[in-house]
Design an enzyme around this catalytic site. Structure first.
Site, PDB file in Angstrom:
ATOM      1  N   ASP A  12       0.687  -1.258  -0.015  1.00  0.00           N
ATOM      2  CA  ASP A  12      -0.079   0.076  -0.033  1.00  0.00           C
ATOM      3  C   ASP A  12       0.941   1.132  -0.042  1.00  0.00           C
ATOM      4  O   ASP A  12       1.649   1.305   0.976  1.00  0.00           O
ATOM      5  CB  ASP A  12      -0.877  -0.115   1.389  1.00  0.00           C
ATOM      6  CG  ASP A  12      -1.770   1.077   1.394  1.00  0.00           C
ATOM      7  OD1 ASP A  12      -2.766   1.114   2.103  1.00  0.00           O
ATOM      8  OD2 ASP A  12      -1.550   2.028   0.792  1.00  0.00           O
ATOM      9  N   ILE A  13       0.815   1.947  -1.057  1.00  0.00           N
ATOM     10  CA  ILE A  13       2.088   3.162  -1.162  1.00  0.00           C
ATOM     11  C   ILE A  13       1.900   4.165   0.038  1.00  0.00           C
ATOM     12  O   ILE A  13       2.827   4.669   0.315  1.00  0.00           O
ATOM     13  CB  ILE A  13       1.700   3.689  -2.540  1.00  0.00           C
ATOM     14  CG1 ILE A  13       2.950   4.590  -2.994  1.00  0.00           C
ATOM     15  CG2 ILE A  13       0.494   4.728  -2.387  1.00  0.00           C
ATOM     16  CD1 ILE A  13       2.798   5.057  -4.128  1.00  0.00           C
ATOM     17  N   ASN A  46      -6.134  13.455 -10.321  1.00  0.00           N
ATOM     18  CA  ASN A  46      -7.070  14.051 -11.318  1.00  0.00           C
ATOM     19  C   ASN A  46      -6.698  15.400 -11.434  1.00  0.00           C
ATOM     20  O   ASN A  46      -6.094  15.966 -10.653  1.00  0.00           O
ATOM     21  CB  ASN A  46      -8.603  13.701 -11.152  1.00  0.00           C
ATOM     22  CG  ASN A  46      -9.141  14.257  -9.877  1.00  0.00           C
ATOM     23  OD1 ASN A  46      -9.146  15.638  -9.950  1.00  0.00           O
ATOM     24  ND2 ASN A  46      -9.533  13.601  -8.957  1.00  0.00           N
ATOM     25  N   GLY A 103      -9.530   5.374  -5.692  1.00  0.00           N
ATOM     26  CA  GLY A 103      -8.212   4.708  -5.832  1.00  0.00           C
ATOM     27  C   GLY A 103      -7.086   4.984  -5.066  1.00  0.00           C
ATOM     28  O   GLY A 103      -7.375   5.388  -3.876  1.00  0.00           O
ATOM     29  N   VAL A 104      -5.862   5.143  -5.525  1.00  0.00           N
ATOM     30  CA  VAL A 104      -4.742   5.486  -4.732  1.00  0.00           C
ATOM     31  C   VAL A 104      -4.789   7.179  -4.307  1.00  0.00           C
ATOM     32  O   VAL A 104      -4.296   7.546  -3.322  1.00  0.00           O
ATOM     33  CB  VAL A 104      -3.490   5.408  -5.680  1.00  0.00           C
ATOM     34  CG1 VAL A 104      -3.336   6.409  -6.801  1.00  0.00           C
ATOM     35  CG2 VAL A 104      -2.423   5.601  -4.729  1.00  0.00           C
ATOM     36  N   ASP A 105      -5.507   7.907  -5.301  1.00  0.00           N
ATOM     37  CA  ASP A 105      -5.669   9.404  -4.673  1.00  0.00           C
ATOM     38  C   ASP A 105      -6.503   9.431  -3.397  1.00  0.00           C
ATOM     39  O   ASP A 105      -6.080   9.980  -2.530  1.00  0.00           O
ATOM     40  CB  ASP A 105      -6.496   9.936  -6.047  1.00  0.00           C
ATOM     41  CG  ASP A 105      -6.398  11.401  -5.767  1.00  0.00           C
ATOM     42  OD1 ASP A 105      -7.156  12.224  -6.500  1.00  0.00           O
ATOM     43  OD2 ASP A 105      -5.659  11.954  -4.939  1.00  0.00           O
ATOM     44  N   TYR A 113      -8.603   5.113 -14.731  1.00  0.00           N
ATOM     45  CA  TYR A 113      -8.305   5.498 -16.207  1.00  0.00           C
ATOM     46  C   TYR A 113      -8.363   4.722 -17.058  1.00  0.00           C
ATOM     47  O   TYR A 113      -8.167   4.929 -18.378  1.00  0.00           O
ATOM     48  CB  TYR A 113      -7.250   6.604 -16.224  1.00  0.00           C
ATOM     49  CG  TYR A 113      -7.535   7.998 -15.464  1.00  0.00           C
ATOM     50  CD1 TYR A 113      -8.991   8.248 -14.956  1.00  0.00           C
ATOM     51  CD2 TYR A 113      -6.808   8.990 -15.295  1.00  0.00           C
ATOM     52  CE1 TYR A 113      -9.351   9.439 -14.486  1.00  0.00           C
ATOM     53  CE2 TYR A 113      -7.022  10.360 -14.774  1.00  0.00           C
ATOM     54  CZ  TYR A 113      -8.346  10.421 -14.383  1.00  0.00           C
ATOM     55  OH  TYR A 113      -8.425  11.532 -13.876  1.00  0.00           O
TER      56      TYR A 113
HETATM   57  N1  APR Z   1      -1.312   1.777  -2.814  1.00  0.00           N
HETATM   58  C1  APR Z   1      -0.695   1.595  -4.294  1.00  0.00           C
HETATM   59  N2  APR Z   1      -1.338   1.503  -5.426  1.00  0.00           N
HETATM   60  C2  APR Z   1      -2.758   1.771  -5.305  1.00  0.00           C
HETATM   61  C3  APR Z   1      -3.401   1.997  -4.277  1.00  0.00           C
HETATM   62  C4  APR Z   1      -2.609   1.885  -3.006  1.00  0.00           C
HETATM   63  N3  APR Z   1      -2.974   2.251  -1.487  1.00  0.00           N
HETATM   64  N4  APR Z   1      -4.685   1.971  -4.416  1.00  0.00           N
HETATM   65  C5  APR Z   1      -5.174   1.667  -5.634  1.00  0.00           C
HETATM   66  N5  APR Z   1      -3.743   1.508  -6.377  1.00  0.00           N
HETATM   67  C6  APR Z   1      -3.571   1.461  -7.613  1.00  0.00           C
HETATM   68  C7  APR Z   1      -4.556   0.677  -8.407  1.00  0.00           C
HETATM   69  O1  APR Z   1      -4.523  -0.754  -8.309  1.00  0.00           O
HETATM   70  C8  APR Z   1      -3.865   0.830  -9.839  1.00  0.00           C
HETATM   71  O2  APR Z   1      -2.961  -0.152 -10.124  1.00  0.00           O
HETATM   72  O3  APR Z   1      -3.145   2.373  -8.402  1.00  0.00           O
HETATM   73  C9  APR Z   1      -3.288   2.076  -9.628  1.00  0.00           C
HETATM   74  C10 APR Z   1      -3.854   3.400 -10.490  1.00  0.00           C
HETATM   75  O4  APR Z   1      -5.257   3.284  -9.959  1.00  0.00           O
HETATM   76  P1  APR Z   1      -6.269   4.749  -9.831  1.00  0.00           P
HETATM   77  O5  APR Z   1      -6.091   4.927  -8.271  1.00  0.00           O
HETATM   78  O6  APR Z   1      -7.603   4.248 -10.260  1.00  0.00           O
HETATM   79  O7  APR Z   1      -5.652   5.637 -10.568  1.00  0.00           O
HETATM   80  P2  APR Z   1      -6.113   6.037 -12.295  1.00  0.00           P
HETATM   81  O8  APR Z   1      -6.136   5.141 -12.886  1.00  0.00           O
HETATM   82  O9  APR Z   1      -4.795   6.795 -12.589  1.00  0.00           O
HETATM   83  O10 APR Z   1      -7.188   6.997 -12.201  1.00  0.00           O
HETATM   84  C11 APR Z   1      -7.152   8.221 -11.617  1.00  0.00           C
HETATM   85  O11 APR Z   1      -8.930   7.724 -10.092  1.00  0.00           O
HETATM   86  O12 APR Z   1      -8.741   8.059  -8.041  1.00  0.00           O
HETATM   87  C12 APR Z   1      -9.247   8.369  -9.240  1.00  0.00           C
HETATM   88  O13 APR Z   1      -8.953  10.938  -8.506  1.00  0.00           O
HETATM   89  C13 APR Z   1      -8.309   9.815  -9.295  1.00  0.00           C
HETATM   90  O14 APR Z   1      -9.916  10.619 -11.029  1.00  0.00           O
HETATM   91  C14 APR Z   1      -8.464   9.991 -10.660  1.00  0.00           C
HETATM   92  C15 APR Z   1      -8.416   8.585 -11.255  1.00  0.00           C
END
Ligand code: APR
Length: 355
Positions: free
Chosen positions: A9-10, A23, A31-33, A120
């Site tokens: 978990d980052i 975003n 998600g990770v955001d 995305y």
């Molecule tokens: N630690 C590490 N990686 C993570 C975590 C975490 N805690 N949570 C999710 N991920 C991974 C997901 O499994 C994926 O492989 O991060 C990668 C990117 O996924 P997203 O978080 O959905 O990001 P993205 O695909 O770039 O979409 C961005 O999603 O969360 C919203 O605000 C964000 O609108 C933006 C969009």
């Protein structure tokens, strides 16, 4: 320094900076955001509000607040629209701009998620290729420890053909532990691998004890492939000298024979400079199996020479370990890309080369 794939978990990583897949508003999301904002606390959102958003492909920096990492680099990946709207170039610039920002601030370690591979919709295997490509390009002339953090297994995809080829190769070669153990026990050749080097990039990281390694010293090296480069001619005197040489001496000799510089070799092996200096300065240094193999790959040694080099470190390749079979698969297929090998090892839940 190396690129390390890690399942974590980052928000728990302890680096100089972690990268957020944000975003354009920079005001949080899922998600990770969402995870980063939750772990950092309200201060992060307050600071993000002052940044005026972020364009796709660009990067902006904030402090880490409640996170174990000091800073957050926010970057906005492209939304996948089929691959014809410049998505790849935009995704590449996310990594380039984030790495440039980290380098500019003198950060020594940074952790990336797989940008755009979640909400995305960027195809995961392509997202991985872009990430590894940009990070390894950056590392050819920059010293930084870069983690590619994989949060869940399904978000990590290597190419399907490669995955199936390796699976078939493992099925063909794999001998179960039991029968192999009988044979090696008779020969009494049991080597206990050393402890894994201490390495804890996040809370709770376990130092894993390497499993005992069964070495079948008796396995005859396969005949060199018809198109294998002829082994270098060695005089009897040199040959006798080579028998006594240590791992470190063999490594330095082979770097010279290949006409490589030290830096070319350890970077190609995904090994950091400090570890290489230790090996260079201590003729009796005993590397871990993954380190020894990483150098054999960097030197593009055929299988027989790889086994010789491994033996100098007290190890051998055996068909009772998937890790060894996957390494043998790549060498037999003449693929010496340590990062592609690490992607495959990671996909099969094995230890990684180098690092
Ligand atoms: N630690 C590490 N990686 C993570 C975590 C975490 N805690 N949570 C999710 N991920 C991974 C997901 O499994 C994926 O492989 O991060 C990668 C990117 O996924 P997203 O978080 O959905 O990001 P993205 O695909 O770039 O979409 C961005 O999603 O969360 C919203 O605000 C964000 O609108 C933006 C969009």
């Amino acid at each position: 320094m190396p690129l390390i794939f890690i399942r974590a978990d980052i928000t728990k990583m302890r680096c100089d900076a972690i990268v957020n897949a944000a975003n354009p508003s920079l005001l949080g999301g899922g998600g990770v955001d969402g995870a980063i904002h939750r772990a950092a606390g309200g201060g992060l959102l307050e600071e993000c509000r002052t940044l005026g958003g972020c364009k796709t492909g660009e990067a902006k920096l904030t402090k880490g607040y409640g996170l174990p990492s000091g800073f957050v680099i926010h970057t906005v990946g492209p939304i996948w629209e089929g691959g014809t709207n410049g998505e790849e170039e935009l995704l590449r610039s996310c990594y380039r701009n984030s790495l440039a920002m980290a380098k500019e601030r003198g950060f020594e370690s940074v952790a990336f998620p797989l940008i755009s591979s979640g909400a995305y919709g960027y195809p995961k295997d392509r997202a991985l290729k872009v990430a590894v490509g940009e990070i390894t390009d950056f590392l050819t002339d920059s010293d930084m420890l870069v983690y590619l953090v994989i949060y869940d297994g399904k978000s990590f995809r290597i190419g399907e053909k490669l995955y199936n080829d390796i699976t078939a190769y493992i099925d063909d070669k794999y001998t179960d532990e039991h029968s192999f153990y009988d044979r090696s026990r008779e020969e009494g050749r049991l080597f206990k691998a050393r402890k894994a080097r201490p390495f804890a990039p996040f809370e709770g990281a376990e130092l894993d004890e390497a499993a005992p390694v069964l070495c079948d010293m008796g396995a005859a090296a396969p005949a060199p492939a018809a198109n294998a480069a002829p082994a270098p001619k060695t005089s009897l005197d040199d040959y006798l000298k080579q028998i006594d040489e240590s791992f470190s001496e063999m490594l330095l000799r082979k770097i010279d024979e290949k006409g490589m510089t030290d830096a070319e070799c350890y970077k190609k092996a995904n090994i950091d400079r400090k570890l290489f200096s230790k090996i260079r300065s201590d003729r009796l240094y005993k590397p871990s199996k993954t380190t020894a193999l990483a150098f054999a790959i960097a030197l593009e040694l055929p299988l027989a020479e790889t086994k010789d080099m491994l033996m100098k470190a007290g190890f051998a390749l055996s068909h009772s370990h998937k890790f060894d079979i996957i390494i043998e698969y790549f060498i037999t297929n003449g693929n010496y890309d340590v990062f592609e090998i690490n992607e495959a090892l990671f996909a099969f839940d094995q230890a990684l080369l180098g690092v």
